[in-house]
Design a protein around this motif. Structure first.
Motif, mmCIF file in Angstrom:
data_model
loop_
_atom_site.group_PDB
_atom_site.id
_atom_site.type_symbol
_atom_site.label_atom_id
_atom_site.label_comp_id
_atom_site.label_asym_id
_atom_site.label_seq_id
_atom_site.Cartn_x
_atom_site.Cartn_y
_atom_site.Cartn_z
ATOM 1 N N ASN A 277 0.821 -1.212 0.000
ATOM 2 C CA ASN A 277 0.000 0.000 0.000
ATOM 3 C C ASN A 277 0.858 1.266 0.000
ATOM 4 N N HIS A 278 2.019 1.195 0.619
ATOM 5 C CA HIS A 278 2.972 2.313 0.542
ATOM 6 C C HIS A 278 3.382 2.557 -0.910
ATOM 7 N N ARG A 280 1.777 1.690 -3.592
ATOM 8 C CA ARG A 280 0.608 2.171 -4.336
ATOM 9 C C ARG A 280 0.427 3.672 -4.123
ATOM 10 N N LEU A 281 0.611 4.110 -2.877
ATOM 11 C CA LEU A 281 0.495 5.534 -2.579
ATOM 12 C C LEU A 281 1.601 6.316 -3.263
ATOM 13 N N ARG A 282 2.821 5.819 -3.181
ATOM 14 C CA ARG A 282 3.961 6.540 -3.758
ATOM 15 C C ARG A 282 3.797 6.709 -5.263
ATOM 16 N N LEU A 285 1.032 9.279 -5.869
ATOM 17 C CA LEU A 285 1.519 10.628 -5.598
ATOM 18 C C LEU A 285 2.363 11.139 -6.765
ATOM 19 N N ASN A 304 4.018 8.149 5.507
ATOM 20 C CA ASN A 304 4.535 8.746 4.282
ATOM 21 C C ASN A 304 4.542 10.265 4.404
ATOM 22 N N LEU A 345 -0.503 4.968 6.800
ATOM 23 C CA LEU A 345 -1.158 3.751 6.319
ATOM 24 C C LEU A 345 -0.788 2.644 7.295
ATOM 25 N N SER A 350 -4.345 0.673 6.557
ATOM 26 C CA SER A 350 -3.524 0.348 5.393
ATOM 27 C C SER A 350 -4.276 -0.578 4.446
ATOM 28 N N VAL A 355 -5.923 4.085 0.128
ATOM 29 C CA VAL A 355 -4.918 4.767 -0.704
ATOM 30 C C VAL A 355 -5.603 5.494 -1.855
ATOM 31 N N ASP A 356 -6.506 4.806 -2.521
ATOM 32 C CA ASP A 356 -7.196 5.417 -3.666
ATOM 33 C C ASP A 356 -8.074 6.585 -3.226
ATOM 34 N N LEU A 359 -5.812 9.606 -2.505
ATOM 35 C CA LEU A 359 -5.235 10.103 -3.754
ATOM 36 C C LEU A 359 -6.277 10.858 -4.577
#
Length: 371
Positions: A277-278, A280-282, A285, A304, A345, A350, A355-356, A359
């Motif tokens: 999930n990290h 996915r976020l990165r 972003l 993050n 997260l 998390s 995440v989505d 974002l």
């Protein structure tokens, strides 16, 4: 006056994280006494599960009654006596707090400092240890204020060679990324329930090695805190079951269920979920033109630290995330104030969906800001 009804929030800040539904359910169960045989049996189960999550055989592994900050004080007041030398690593808010508490215990604090967002390098610690025999070396494993993830294995080895105890802050790392006390040679650790354990704040899991317990039990002076004195607490959490204080019963229910969920998922699977999930976020972003402020190669999966573009009002965006979308993210602290958003997260928070959600919300706000 009416009963309080909190608003619905998606907690994606530096803590607390979302609480697992079964943890909330556990907290609604009837109270029993803190000396009840059933509660004492549950205490043993909590200790056993904590050892599994900390990956240790330390007998003195239990939850201190209080938040993660109480865990920090517990470790330092028991291990430090006035006049002791302590090497404390500082690369963010929580390293600075560790140094502050150590000095309040009467330690002669030697600071090893790094720029906020970067890790503490073992070479820095090695330099600070030259010609010294400190009582303790303290380092934050996962710096919540910056998102930096400092490898502690080599630092612990250096500390042991110097005859020092190693203390780590694992408040944000426990159950979110590997924490291996015995393999790494860590003597003392503290954490908190409100991060990757998906419980409310209120307990601080701690663990002391045999070396650390020897230091605590062979002191020349009394521990400055009666409430946090391991020499007294060990009689309650050990086999004697001597009354010390009224344990927060409901919070122990919560921790028991939280730990059960962690071990049921499996530590490796849990770590993989946080990493996935990290990433996915990165990636998301990056598609928004945003990046992380913490040191590449040492970025926490759980926390993050997102760099705020120069033309963007950090406070305004964070306020809109809360007011328009019900999403809580954290502000920057210290020299990072106004420069980063801290997106957590952790544990129950998390998920790919979360995440989505964040974002999409960020993208909408930023596109309106640039219109």
């Amino acid at each position: 006056m009416e009963s309080f009804h909190p608003p619905s929030r998606l907690l994606l800040g530096p803590g607390p994280s979302m609480v697992a539904p079964s943890v909330l359910e556990a907290m609604s169960k009837p109270l029993i006494g803190h000396m009840d045989p059933a509660f004492l049996e549950m205490m043993e189960q909590i200790k056993e599960m904590l050892r599994a999550v900390f990956r240790t055989k330390n007998a003195m592994t239990f939850p201190v009654s209080g938040t993660g900050s109480a865990g920090m004080e517990f470790c330092l007041v028991n291990l430090i006596e006035p006049g002791d030398e302590a090497v404390i690593c500082i690369n963010g808010v929580f390293g600075a707090r560790m140094a502050d508490v150590a000095s309040r215990c009467g330690a002669n604090v030697i600071k090893v400092e790094a720029e906020w967002g970067r890790i503490i390098e073992p070479a820095q610690v090695a330099e600070a240890l030259k010609g010294r025999k400190p009582k303790l070396v303290g380092v934050v494993h996962a710096e919540t204020s910056t998102g930096a993830w400092t490898p502690v294995e080599e630092i612990a080895s250096l500390a042991r060679e110097a005859g020092a105890l190693t203390l780590i802050d694992a408040v944000t790392s426990l159950a979110g990324c590997p924490v291996q006390l015995d393999e790494w040679g860590i003597d003392a650790v503290y954490s908190g329930t409100q991060k990757c354990l998906s419980c409310p704040p209120g307990l601080a899991p701690v663990s002391l090695s045999d070396r650390a317990m020897m230091a605590a039990t062979s002191r020349n002076t009394k521990v400055q805190s009666w409430y946090l004195d391991v020499n007294l607490l060990s009689s309650y959490w050990g086999s004697e079951r001597v009354y010390h204080h009224t344990a927060p019963i409901t919070m122990n229910y919560a921790l028991h269920e939280g730990l059960r969920l962690v071990l049921d998922e499996g530590l490796e699977a849990r770590f993989a979920r946080h990493e996935r999930n990290h990433l996915r976020l990165r990636e998301g972003l990056a598609s928004l033109g945003l990046g992380l402020a913490s040191q590449p190669g040492h970025q926490l999966w759980q926390l993050n630290s997102v760099s705020v573009p120069e033309n963007v009002n950090e406070t305004s965006v964070r306020g809109r995330l809360l007011s328009d979308f019900g999403i809580e993210v954290g502000a920057g602290l210290g020299p990072l104030k106004g420069k980063v958003w801290r997106i957590g997260l952790m544990g129950e928070s998390s998920t790919a969906d979360n995440v989505d959600i964040v974002l999409n919300a960020l993208g909408q706000i930023l596109s309106e800001n640039s219109a």
